[in-house]
Write an enzyme that holds these catalytic residues in place. Structure first.
Site, PDB file in Angstrom:
ATOM      1  N   HIS A 227       0.862  -1.183   0.000  1.00 27.20           N
ATOM      2  CA  HIS A 227       0.000   0.000   0.000  1.00 27.20           C
ATOM      3  C   HIS A 227       0.902   1.237   0.000  1.00 27.20           C
ATOM      4  O   HIS A 227       2.047   1.185   0.453  1.00 27.20           O
ATOM      5  CB  HIS A 227      -0.917  -0.007   1.221  1.00 27.20           C
ATOM      6  CG  HIS A 227      -2.017  -1.023   1.123  1.00 27.20           C
ATOM      7  ND1 HIS A 227      -3.331  -0.709   1.324  1.00 27.20           N
ATOM      8  CD2 HIS A 227      -1.995  -2.351   0.834  1.00 27.20           C
ATOM      9  CE1 HIS A 227      -4.083  -1.798   1.166  1.00 27.20           C
ATOM     10  NE2 HIS A 227      -3.284  -2.808   0.868  1.00 27.20           N
ATOM     11  N   CYS A 258      -8.381  -0.943   3.270  1.00 27.54           N
ATOM     12  CA  CYS A 258      -8.761  -2.081   4.100  1.00 27.54           C
ATOM     13  C   CYS A 258      -9.853  -1.617   5.042  1.00 27.54           C
ATOM     14  O   CYS A 258      -9.624  -0.710   5.844  1.00 27.54           O
ATOM     15  CB  CYS A 258      -7.570  -2.616   4.899  1.00 27.54           C
ATOM     16  SG  CYS A 258      -8.039  -4.009   5.969  1.00 27.54           S
TER      17      CYS A 258
END
Length: 332
Positions: A227, A258
């Site tokens: 990420h 997430c």
């Protein structure tokens, strides 16, 4: 320089080809506030396939209460399953996420040939994401993996929080190695190492990969999933490539995050990854213009611009080319 592509300068010590594991339709769309219509999701998957992506994570067979954005898995998967039946190199792998045996039953009933389980390297995230301890989660995965293998399905093990956890802070390398080893022992064919909150740095990536090798985990069984919270995703990917990793997870247009870790920002954008790989002379099989056009198309349907820098850089030229093509067609 070919229009729309960087100049290629191959570097020593890097793989000749990288397999991109596209997670946008699952990991990307599950984090959207709005539920995307199933027809749009199916078109998204098909456009990604037409752009040259050959591994596309299609959906997740989790309970709709937990991820309502993917509650249409039974409708979506059959609508794109024919992609896996294409001839030769055109065939598309369509892995799906399953949380438990019930999810596995649903996936196998629809003909899924690859499944993934989703574990955690930390107790805090295991509790937040699965409402179980790490040990309990692995015990839940054991029959899932065994039954999937018996059915002839490939199995990927996702491991989140491999570098840092929002509740526990930095995650010890040996702790991550231990859970990875257990997932492989369950029968997973591949492990995806997740930097869920984007705190990894290249040195940390190299240290973890080295420790995994020392523990008997071969590099060709590993993938990386970064990420871009601190802008390190591409640097971390390059470190993994130099170590020999040849499978990289990414999300078209940088979609995702997430839902159980609020500090997690978007995934590494597939377009940004492809730009870097093509610049290094690494083959991906991806048509960057088509991929960018697909992300622009999806961003329009989500009602917001793509966070991918490459999409933003190429979108105006692609829009102009599309308009020119339309004008030319009208004149004929």
């Amino acid at each position: 320089m070919t229009e729309g592509l960087p100049m290629a300068f191959p570097a020593e010590g890097l793989p000749a080809r990288v397999r991109i594991h596209e997670v946008g339709p699952r990991d990307g769309l599950q984090n959207e506030q709005a539920v995307v219509p199933v027809e749009v999701k199916a078109e998204f998957v098909r456009r990604l396939a037409d752009a040259g992506l050959r591994t596309i994570e299609a959906t997740s067979f989790v309970h709709p209460r937990w991820v309502p954005q993917l509650a249409d898995a039974e409708r979506l998967f059959p609508s794109v399953a024919d992609l896996a039946d294409r001839a030769g190199d055109a065939a598309v792998r369509l892995p799906v996420l399953v949380p438990n045996e019930r999810g596995l039953d649903r996936a196998l009933a629809l003909g899924a040939r690859e499944i993934a389980v989703f574990g955690s390297a930390t107790e805090s995230f295991a509790k937040a994401n699965l409402n179980r301890t790490v040990d309990e989660a692995l015990a839940m995965f054991e029959p899932v993996v065994a039954r999937a293998k018996e059915a002839g399905a490939g199995v990927r093990g996702y491991l989140s929080m491999c570098f840092g956890d929002p509740w526990e802070g930095p995650v010890p390398v040996d702790q991550v190695v231990g859970v990875c080893r257990r997932l492989l022992d369950l029968g997973c064919d591949e492990l995806s190492l997740g930097d869920t909150i984007g705190v990894a740095t290249p040195g940390h990536v190299t240290a973890l990969l080295t420790a995994l090798n020392e523990a008997g985990v071969p590099t060709d069984r590993l993938a990386v999933h970064f990420h871009d919270t601190y802008g390190q995703a591409l640097a971390n990917t390059l470190a993994a490539l130099r170590h020999g990793v040849t499978t990289v997870d990414s999300s078209a247009g940088g979609l995702g995050g997430c839902p159980y870790a609020k500090s997690a920002t978007g995934n590494l954008a597939t377009e940004d990854l492809v730009w870097m790989l093509h610049g290094l002379g690494i083959d991906t099989g991806v048509d960057l213009d088509r991929l960018t056009a697909t992300s622009v198309w999806m961003a329009d349907r989500l009602g917001r611009p793509s966070p991918s820098r490459t999409v933003r850089a190429l979108a105006p030229r692609i829009a102009t080319a599309s308009q020119d093509s339309l004008d030319s067609h009208k004149e004929q």
